[in-house]
Design an enzyme around this catalytic site. Structure first.
Site, PDB file in Angstrom:
ATOM      1  N   LEU A  31      70.159 -69.983   0.169  1.00  0.00           N
ATOM      2  CA  LEU A  31      71.143 -69.458   1.070  1.00  0.00           C
ATOM      3  C   LEU A  31      72.563 -69.656   0.709  1.00  0.00           C
ATOM      4  O   LEU A  31      72.684 -70.758   0.254  1.00  0.00           O
ATOM      5  CB  LEU A  31      71.022 -70.065   2.417  1.00  0.00           C
ATOM      6  CG  LEU A  31      69.799 -70.051   3.255  1.00  0.00           C
ATOM      7  CD1 LEU A  31      69.928 -70.897   4.555  1.00  0.00           C
ATOM      8  CD2 LEU A  31      70.042 -68.292   3.589  1.00  0.00           C
ATOM      9  N   HIS A  32      73.328 -68.830   0.434  1.00  0.00           N
ATOM     10  CA  HIS A  32      74.638 -69.017  -0.151  1.00  0.00           C
ATOM     11  C   HIS A  32      75.898 -67.956   0.353  1.00  0.00           C
ATOM     12  O   HIS A  32      77.033 -68.315   0.231  1.00  0.00           O
ATOM     13  CB  HIS A  32      74.828 -69.040  -1.527  1.00  0.00           C
ATOM     14  CG  HIS A  32      74.858 -67.724  -2.239  1.00  0.00           C
ATOM     15  ND1 HIS A  32      73.620 -66.917  -2.319  1.00  0.00           N
ATOM     16  CD2 HIS A  32      75.594 -66.860  -2.939  1.00  0.00           C
ATOM     17  CE1 HIS A  32      73.802 -65.773  -2.630  1.00  0.00           C
ATOM     18  NE2 HIS A  32      75.035 -65.702  -3.406  1.00  0.00           N
ATOM     19  N   ARG A  33      75.350 -66.843   1.019  1.00  0.00           N
ATOM     20  CA  ARG A  33      76.370 -65.939   1.600  1.00  0.00           C
ATOM     21  C   ARG A  33      77.274 -66.881   2.582  1.00  0.00           C
ATOM     22  O   ARG A  33      76.703 -67.298   3.660  1.00  0.00           O
ATOM     23  CB  ARG A  33      75.380 -64.752   2.300  1.00  0.00           C
ATOM     24  CG  ARG A  33      74.720 -63.975   1.380  1.00  0.00           C
ATOM     25  CD  ARG A  33      75.396 -62.867   0.905  1.00  0.00           C
ATOM     26  NE  ARG A  33      74.675 -62.400  -0.383  1.00  0.00           N
ATOM     27  CZ  ARG A  33      75.153 -61.987  -1.256  1.00  0.00           C
ATOM     28  NH1 ARG A  33      76.448 -62.046  -1.536  1.00  0.00           N
ATOM     29  NH2 ARG A  33      74.330 -61.553  -2.516  1.00  0.00           N
ATOM     30  N   ASP A  44      69.139 -64.918   0.877  1.00  0.00           N
ATOM     31  CA  ASP A  44      70.142 -64.074   1.362  1.00  0.00           C
ATOM     32  C   ASP A  44      70.953 -63.488  -0.049  1.00  0.00           C
ATOM     33  O   ASP A  44      71.866 -62.809   0.125  1.00  0.00           O
ATOM     34  CB  ASP A  44      71.314 -64.621   2.157  1.00  0.00           C
ATOM     35  CG  ASP A  44      72.057 -65.782   1.721  1.00  0.00           C
ATOM     36  OD1 ASP A  44      71.889 -66.166   0.379  1.00  0.00           O
ATOM     37  OD2 ASP A  44      72.654 -66.416   2.464  1.00  0.00           O
ATOM     38  N   ARG A  56      78.233 -74.357  -2.950  1.00  0.00           N
ATOM     39  CA  ARG A  56      78.864 -73.937  -1.781  1.00  0.00           C
ATOM     40  C   ARG A  56      78.271 -74.469  -0.590  1.00  0.00           C
ATOM     41  O   ARG A  56      78.867 -74.839   0.412  1.00  0.00           O
ATOM     42  CB  ARG A  56      79.099 -72.443  -1.805  1.00  0.00           C
ATOM     43  CG  ARG A  56      79.479 -71.835  -0.430  1.00  0.00           C
ATOM     44  CD  ARG A  56      79.339 -70.235  -0.326  1.00  0.00           C
ATOM     45  NE  ARG A  56      80.412 -69.720   0.463  1.00  0.00           N
ATOM     46  CZ  ARG A  56      81.550 -69.221   0.118  1.00  0.00           C
ATOM     47  NH1 ARG A  56      81.811 -69.141  -1.045  1.00  0.00           N
ATOM     48  NH2 ARG A  56      82.323 -68.967   1.175  1.00  0.00           N
TER      49      ARG A  56
END
Ligand code: UD1
Length: 360
Positions: free
Chosen positions: A207-209, A280, A241
């Site tokens: 997950l990074h969005r 994502d 992030r």
């Protein structure tokens, strides 16, 4: 002739690797000097240097060292650095890949300096203007000269926009070239053994969005929902992030394993041997499709519809509770059988060099 190839982020390195490899056996090698420009957008060892090592990429000819900052700061600093380079040492063609800020920044600079722009992975669209990548794609494609696409759907998006058929080349997917070229070298991460996790037993999560991770409460809700609704161990290599947002958060569920971002060969081993992938990312849906691994995308849109229509991907939306019926499908072995899209055959980079050899 100098040809610039721009890369700034982890997925860019994967997309350009096969171009370097294919160039070695292509007649264009006599004609061009390929200058690798690293913008510095990704800079941690395991987000950048380890990919150069794993993929056998040459050292960048130049690294702008632009990292962090707001979108405007990052884009502007890359633009200034690339313009400075082109003023002192101009090039004859600028190749950009994908949809990141580095892609947009360098395409814009090259075009204004009357240098032709080739865009690899052109034409894909999510139609979701909340994604910075969608803006980057649209702006880049509006000033690109040579469009290399991964699918007929992407080519058609460009043709419907009025782009001439003669500038659009459906060549396939350089990321899949890289996967095929490295498949025999995929490497089992040591932690699988130490955590007693076996192949085909675990769910791989990424997950990074911004829309999934920038709100800490929502991120924790997503992680807890996933962990509490599957009996499988979950391996979660955590993007810097996402890590920054989670902070010192300690984990609450003994099936969720947070690990550092992995190099290419270890990460691809994890996809290939996963029971299923939850992500994502866009690129991972392509890799999961190629490797025939059930894939669940925690987004409402995709710019890669072929991964859903032809491949093994399902678009779940943003509510993690909606994963539950899909987890059941995985567990019962009734996931849809995917196919591999046309031209995802390992020869995309060669086709790109064939086209550019004619054009240059
Ligand atoms: C970028 C791309 C995204 C792509 C992703 C792949 C844009 C707009 N986004 O998102 O499309 O899917 O890369 O990973 O270009 N950071 C580090 N170390 C690193 C890299 C990043 O600490 O090596 C930090 C940055 O300082 C920043 C944050 O992570 O605070 C986000 O990095 P950034 O490159 O801006 O965007 P990504 O989220 O990685």
């Amino acid at each position: 002739m100098i040809v610039d190839i721009i890369a700034g982020t982890r997925p860019n390195f994967v997309k350009i690797a096969s171009l370097f490899q294919a160039k070695e056996h292509h007649p264009i090698k006599q004609k061009i000097n390929l200058r690798l420009v690293h913008t510095g957008q990704h800079f941690d060892h395991n987000m950048s240097a380890s990919f150069f090592e794993d993929l056998g990429l040459p050292n960048p000819d130049i690294n702008f060292g632009v990292s962090g900052g707001t979108h405007a700061e990052q884009t502007a600093q890359i633009m200034i650095a690339y313009e400075t380079l082109l003023i002192s040492k101009p090039s004859n063609l600028c190749i950009v890949v994908g949809d990141v800020n580095s892609t947009l920044a360098c395409a814009l600079v090259a075009k204004k300096m009357k240098i032709k722009v080739a865009h690899i992975e052109a034409g894909i669209r999510s139609n979701d203007m909340d994604m910075p990548e969608e803006i980057n794609r649209m702006v880049t494609d509006s000033i690109t000269d040579y469009f290399f696409t991964t699918t007929t759907w992407a080519s058609n998006n460009l043709l419907h926009q009025g782009i001439s058929n003669e500038s659009v080349f459906m060549v396939g997917n350089t990321m899949i070239d890289t996967l095929i070229n490295n498949q025999s070298k995929f490497k089992k991460p040591a932690f699988l053994q130490s955590l007693s996790i076996t192949e085909k037993q675990y769910i791989l999560l990424t997950l990074h969005r911004p829309s999934n991770v920038d709100d800490k409460e929502n991120l924790i809700h997503v992680l807890e929902t996933i962990a509490n609704n599957t009996i499988s161990p979950i391996i979660f290599p955590i993007h810097p992030r996402t890590k920054k947002i989670l902070g010192d958060f300690s984990i609450f569920n003994n099936r969720l394993f947070l690990v550092e971002p992995l190099g290419y060969l270890e990460f691809l081993y994890l996809i290939k041997n996963a029971k299923a992938v939850v992500t994502d990312s866009g690129g991972i849906t392509e890799e999961a499709t190629f490797l025939n691994i059930p894939c669940m995308t925690l987004r409402t849109t995709t710019e890669r519809p072929e991964t859903v229509e032809i491949g093994t991907n399902e678009l779940i939306g943003k509510n993690p509770m909606d994963l539950i019926p899909y987890f059941k499908k995985v567990d019962s072995g009734s996931w849809k059988k995917g196919k591999i899209p046309d031209f995802w055959d390992g020869n995309t980079a060669k086709r790109i060099w064939d086209v550019l050899n004619e054009l240059l």
